[in-house]
Design a protein around this motif. Structure first.
Motif, PDB file in Angstrom:
ATOM      1  N   UNK B 173     -34.561  76.649 -16.876  1.00  0.00           N
ATOM      2  CA  UNK B 173     -34.008  76.598 -18.231  1.00  0.00           C
ATOM      3  C   UNK B 173     -34.114  77.979 -18.894  1.00  0.00           C
ATOM      4  N   UNK B 174     -35.269  78.593 -18.734  1.00  0.00           N
ATOM      5  CA  UNK B 174     -35.485  79.921 -19.332  1.00  0.00           C
ATOM      6  C   UNK B 174     -34.451  80.907 -18.785  1.00  0.00           C
ATOM      7  N   UNK B 175     -34.321  80.916 -17.458  1.00  0.00           N
ATOM      8  CA  UNK B 175     -33.408  81.871 -16.808  1.00  0.00           C
ATOM      9  C   UNK B 175     -31.969  81.626 -17.264  1.00  0.00           C
ATOM     10  N   UNK B 176     -31.579  80.358 -17.326  1.00  0.00           N
ATOM     11  CA  UNK B 176     -30.180  80.043 -17.672  1.00  0.00           C
ATOM     12  C   UNK B 176     -29.887  80.344 -19.146  1.00  0.00           C
ATOM     13  N   UNK B 177     -30.866  80.097 -20.016  1.00  0.00           N
ATOM     14  CA  UNK B 177     -30.668  80.444 -21.436  1.00  0.00           C
ATOM     15  C   UNK B 177     -30.438  81.949 -21.578  1.00  0.00           C
ATOM     16  N   UNK B 178     -31.242  82.725 -20.835  1.00  0.00           N
ATOM     17  CA  UNK B 178     -31.091  84.184 -20.903  1.00  0.00           C
ATOM     18  C   UNK B 178     -29.735  84.606 -20.366  1.00  0.00           C
ATOM     19  N   UNK B 179     -29.357  84.004 -19.240  1.00  0.00           N
ATOM     20  CA  UNK B 179     -28.064  84.334 -18.615  1.00  0.00           C
ATOM     21  C   UNK B 179     -26.923  84.053 -19.591  1.00  0.00           C
ATOM     22  N   UNK B 221     -38.177  74.648 -27.310  1.00  0.00           N
ATOM     23  CA  UNK B 221     -37.929  74.988 -28.727  1.00  0.00           C
ATOM     24  C   UNK B 221     -37.866  76.500 -28.927  1.00  0.00           C
ATOM     25  N   UNK B 222     -38.766  77.205 -28.244  1.00  0.00           N
ATOM     26  CA  UNK B 222     -38.784  78.668 -28.399  1.00  0.00           C
ATOM     27  C   UNK B 222     -37.504  79.289 -27.843  1.00  0.00           C
ATOM     28  N   UNK B 223     -36.983  78.712 -26.753  1.00  0.00           N
ATOM     29  CA  UNK B 223     -35.722  79.237 -26.176  1.00  0.00           C
ATOM     30  C   UNK B 223     -34.572  79.042 -27.160  1.00  0.00           C
ATOM     31  N   UNK B 224     -34.515  77.849 -27.736  1.00  0.00           N
ATOM     32  CA  UNK B 224     -33.417  77.573 -28.672  1.00  0.00           C
ATOM     33  C   UNK B 224     -33.532  78.501 -29.879  1.00  0.00           C
ATOM     34  N   UNK B 225     -34.760  78.621 -30.357  1.00  0.00           N
ATOM     35  CA  UNK B 225     -34.984  79.490 -31.517  1.00  0.00           C
ATOM     36  C   UNK B 225     -34.544  80.924 -31.193  1.00  0.00           C
ATOM     37  N   UNK B 226     -34.984  81.429 -30.036  1.00  0.00           N
ATOM     38  CA  UNK B 226     -34.646  82.811 -29.675  1.00  0.00           C
ATOM     39  C   UNK B 226     -33.139  82.978 -29.524  1.00  0.00           C
ATOM     40  N   UNK B 227     -32.513  81.973 -28.901  1.00  0.00           N
ATOM     41  CA  UNK B 227     -31.057  82.066 -28.732  1.00  0.00           C
ATOM     42  C   UNK B 227     -30.376  82.158 -30.093  1.00  0.00           C
ATOM     43  N   UNK B 228     -30.762  81.272 -30.988  1.00  0.00           N
ATOM     44  CA  UNK B 228     -30.138  81.250 -32.328  1.00  0.00           C
ATOM     45  C   UNK B 228     -30.393  82.574 -33.057  1.00  0.00           C
ATOM     46  N   UNK B 229     -31.640  83.032 -32.990  1.00  0.00           N
ATOM     47  CA  UNK B 229     -31.988  84.238 -33.753  1.00  0.00           C
ATOM     48  C   UNK B 229     -31.315  85.480 -33.183  1.00  0.00           C
ATOM     49  N   UNK B 230     -31.221  85.534 -31.837  1.00  0.00           N
ATOM     50  CA  UNK B 230     -30.743  86.769 -31.218  1.00  0.00           C
ATOM     51  C   UNK B 230     -29.237  86.810 -30.985  1.00  0.00           C
TER      52      UNK B 230
END
Lengths: 161, 663
Positions: B173-179, B221-230
């Protein structure tokens, strides 16, 4: 007269800091935090301040604890931190909220003048920056990622105007 | 297996030879990866991935051509054979290499294809599928030379509860969110909202499918937050140069429309992400307010403290996204009110049967509303349950109520709207939301005078109140957390004190008659004892609106006992003891006592008998002595059938006490 000069936030001692004293100056306003990944930006901010302060640049830091609770200390602790770790000499104000029901009027004004990424008005994270020209007009808004050094040229241009 | 050096040499050749033939190159790559993964030692795999990474760096053009296939192939290395899930990520060379390969893909692959494949992989990523794959993999290991690192003896405290499936789903999940996040910024388009929408849909599908099961939801939650913020929209200038047919006005119009769409999509992800991730987490909003009312210090335990920290980030993200939480919350309150406002008054319903039928409908109203909302909505909207959670986070963050004026009627509508859909579909169950709506009930009953509260509750149809009470009771009896259960029962009792007496008694009687759970009966019996024995204060009876006095009495969180009565002041109990009511309770008590004769009676049934005895002992001075005598005799007659010696003794003791009180 610009609304900007009617604002009177509090300094770290809780005393009035009327923006009327900033007339004719270029002002860079930053929401700061001591425990943030962007905290090292203090160094570049201080460098800008030392470089341009006598030419009319004022940098003002507003501590804010709304982003990741990264500014938990008291106003006094924050002031000491800035001085000891980054040799900050520009004014650091009283801790405020930059978003929400209790947002400081300074930020209410700044956000109303320039939106951020995607047109959102809200401040996204620590170390967003607002550059205000000599007439009290918000000239530009910069994201946290924007290094203070990259604003150098713009500041120089505004100072010459 | 061929020597790894030979495979790498072949791979290097393939990158040169088939650089224009993506189909062949993909097939060769897949073959080598499968071969290495199946038969290779860990060192071989690390060597292979290092070589592949070098080739990807040297041939960005080739990476661009096989964007579809690369991610899926490289993810194959994330298995228990290659990664020790008991250790932190930094210890795994394989994970580090996989991440570096993904970094190359994110920056070199054809962005649209890469985004689509990333979204597809994320949408299909699930704990269930991962478990199946890991089981198959473990089956394969009997013939594999692959070195398995996994050692249960080494499981540290940090990872003690993580299963391998949970670990790999989280890493992938982490890798795919970053991708996805990186490729989104590389897509040259005038319509970035289209791609952002695609990405967030995949994320939402992933969290909806997995958040109930993932051990540590904070990671998601942290991934979603980071995605939204960044998230930063892609640069559209290249498209503008290409499409010279557009006028300046066209461009401004498109840009404004696109910005608005992207804002809506991100706000939606922020609220739906929060709501979905917290579904299985018991919130603490109501507990915190209860502690405040009881003048007790409130602290959050480690995990909940971390959850609270992430919630705080979402709360501030919502503010950054210009979400007016109060305005949106008031909209939720209004919608909840609208769902139930059309219900007929008791007086306009002809019969009890009709009332029961309508009550059945009340249970389903919010569920039907949700289905219609999903079917009808055309625009991307804020998630209402996410807004409800944010209203609770507001209190957790500021110690202030977002809407202290909320009426008890609206708090009940909100409670029903948020909790009853889960009676029809597990999909709507959300423990965090339940905590917040209970908190709003607390706020409503502690910020208005008793007179106002009673008047409001009298205006509600009795069947709606019964639906509310039944839902609340059934939810609370299933609540595994003792502290939350206790706080909720206190709230429940307080509300019963305010509801019209006849409705309260009828509800308790129906529960004692029809509930399938003896422990539920025991709970309401305890409440009824309090309501029949404790007296309202003079202020309460006189409909005094003195808020300070009210707050003080509520802060004690106890309904008034006899000791608190003013001397010489006429006061009445919350539920009067009448002959009819005594007979009804008596009948139910006898029915419970008769269960002693049943062979398969449960411990909970026996405890219920003990609770009846305590009930009668507590109310002996108000109760008909002949009825009490009958209870005593009946128990004396049947208690020897009790198989639990400890309970038998307690029942006998309580029965002796009852006998003493009758005399």
């Amino acid at each position: 007269m610009s609304e900007f000069y009617k604002l009177t936030p509090k300094d770290k001692k809780g005393e009035d800091y009327p923006f009327s004293q900033l007339k004719g100056k270029v002002v860079l306003i930053v929401n700061v935090a001591s425990k943030c990944g962007f905290t090292p930006q203090y160094k570049e901010l201080e460098a800008l301040y030392e470089k341009y302060n006598d030419k009319g640049l004022v940098i003002i830091g507003f501590p804010c604890n709304q982003f990741g609770h990264q500014e938990p200390g008291t106003d006094e602790e924050i002031g000491q931190f800035c001085q000891l770790n980054y040799g900050v000499t520009f004014p650091i104000m009283k801790k405020i909220d930059v978003n929400g029901k209790n947002e400081d009027p300074v930020y209410g004004f700044l956000k109303s003048q320039k939106s951020g990424i995607l047109g959102f008005k809200g401040i996204k994270w620590n170390f967003e920056k607002f550059l205000v020209d000599k007439n009290g007009k918000v000239y530009e808004r910069y994201a946290s990622l924007t290094k203070p050094s990259s604003i150098d040229e713009t500041i120089a241009t505004l100072l010459k105007e | 297996m061929a020597n790894v050096n030979d495979i790498i040499a072949d791979l290097v050749n393939a990158f040169d030879e088939y650089s224009d033939d993506s189909v062949s190159l993909t097939a060769i790559l897949e073959m080598y990866i499968d071969q290495i993964n199946m038969d290779g030692e860990i060192d071989d795999k690390e060597q292979f991935l290092t070589a592949l990474l070098g080739l990807m760096k040297d041939h960005p053009d080739v990476v661009a051509r096989i964007s579809w296939d690369f991610p899926k192939e490289i993810l194959k290395f994330l298995t228990t054979a290659n990664v020790d899930v008991t250790k932190r990520l930094g210890y795994s060379v394989i994970i580090s290499l996989v991440m570096k390969c993904f970094n190359e893909i994110a920056f070199s692959a054809e962005p649209k294809e890469c985004l689509l494949t990333g979204c597809e992989l994320l949408s299909n990523l699930s704990l269930e599928n991962e478990n199946i794959e890991l089981e198959m993999e473990q089956g394969d290991h009997t013939n594999s030379k692959g070195q398995t690192h996994y050692s249960s003896a080494e499981i540290g405290k940090y990872h003690a509860e993580r299963t391998p499936a949970d670990f790999f789903v989280s890493v992938k999940m982490y890798i795919l969110f970053e991708l996805i996040g990186t490729t989104l910024q590389r897509i040259p388009t005038l319509n970035p909202s289209k791609y952002l929408g695609l990405a967030t849909s995949a994320m939402i599908r992933f969290i909806k499918a997995n958040c109930d099961g993932i051990n540590d939801v904070r990671i998601v939650m942290r991934r979603i937050f980071s995605f939204c913020r960044n998230y930063v929209p892609p640069d559209t200038s290249l498209c503008v140069i290409k499409d010279r047919s557009l006028t300046k006005e066209d461009l401004i119009r498109i840009e404004e429309r696109e910005l608005a769409s992207q804002r809506r999509i991100l706000r939606n992800l922020c609220t739906i992400g929060l709501e979905t991730c917290l579904k299985a987490i018991n919130g603490r909003t109501d507990v915190k307010y209860f502690y405040f009312l009881s003048n007790t210090e409130f602290t959050l335990a480690g995990f909940y403290k971390d959850i609270s920290e992430v919630n705080s980030r979402f709360f501030n993200l919502a503010l950054s996204f210009d979400i007016d939480i109060k305005k949106e919350f008031l909209e939720c309150v209004k919608t909840s009110h609208d769902i139930y406002k059309g219900l007929p008054k008791d007086s306009s319903i002809g019969s009890e049967e009709a009332k029961k039928l309508i009550q059945q409908t009340v249970y389903k109203l919010a569920y039907s509303y949700e289905l219609q909302r999903i079917a009808k909505h055309k625009n991307v909207q804020l998630d209402p349950l996410g807004i409800v959670i944010l209203s609770g986070v507001y209190y957790m963050e500021t110690d202030k109520h977002l809407y202290p004026q909320i009426t008890v009627k609206d708090a009940i509508y909100l409670y029903l709207r948020c909790t009853t859909p889960s009676l029809f579909s597990k999909f709507y169950e959300n423990f965090s939301v339940e905590s917040v709506v209970r908190y709003w009930l607390w706020v409503s009953i502690t910020n208005h005078s008793s007179a106002v509260l009673r008047k409001e509750l009298e205006e509600l149809p009795s069947y709606l109140l019964t639906t509310f009470l039944q839902t609340f009771l059934s939810k609370n009896c299933k609540q595994p957390n003792e502290e939350i259960r206790m706080v909720s029962f206190t709230l429940f009792t307080r509300i019963l004190c305010l509801i019209p007496e006849a409705v309260t008694f009828k509800f308790i009687l129906e529960t004692l008659t029809a509930s399938s759970y003896p422990h539920v009966k025991s709970s309401v019996l305890g409440i009824l004892k309090d309501l029949m024995s404790k007296r309202r204060s003079c202020q309460d009876l006189c409909a005094n609106d003195n808020d300070e006095a009210l707050s003080n009495s509520l802060a004690k969180l106890k309904i008034n006992s006899k000791k608190n009565e003013g001397a010489g002041v006429e006061s009445q109990v919350y539920v009067e003891v009448s002959e009819e009511r005594m007979n009804e309770i008596h009948h139910l008590a006898l029915r419970a006592i008769n269960s002693l004769e049943e062979e398969k009676t449960t411990r909970a049934n026996i405890i219920l008998i003990l609770n009846y005895l305590e009930f009668f002992n507590g109310l002996h001075s108000e109760w008909d002595k002949s009825l009490l005598q009958s209870i005593h005799d009946e128990i004396e007659d049947k208690v020897e059938n009790c198989s639990d010696e400890d309970l038998k003794k307690q029942i006998k003791d309580a029965n002796v006490k009852l006998y003493g009180l009758i005399q």
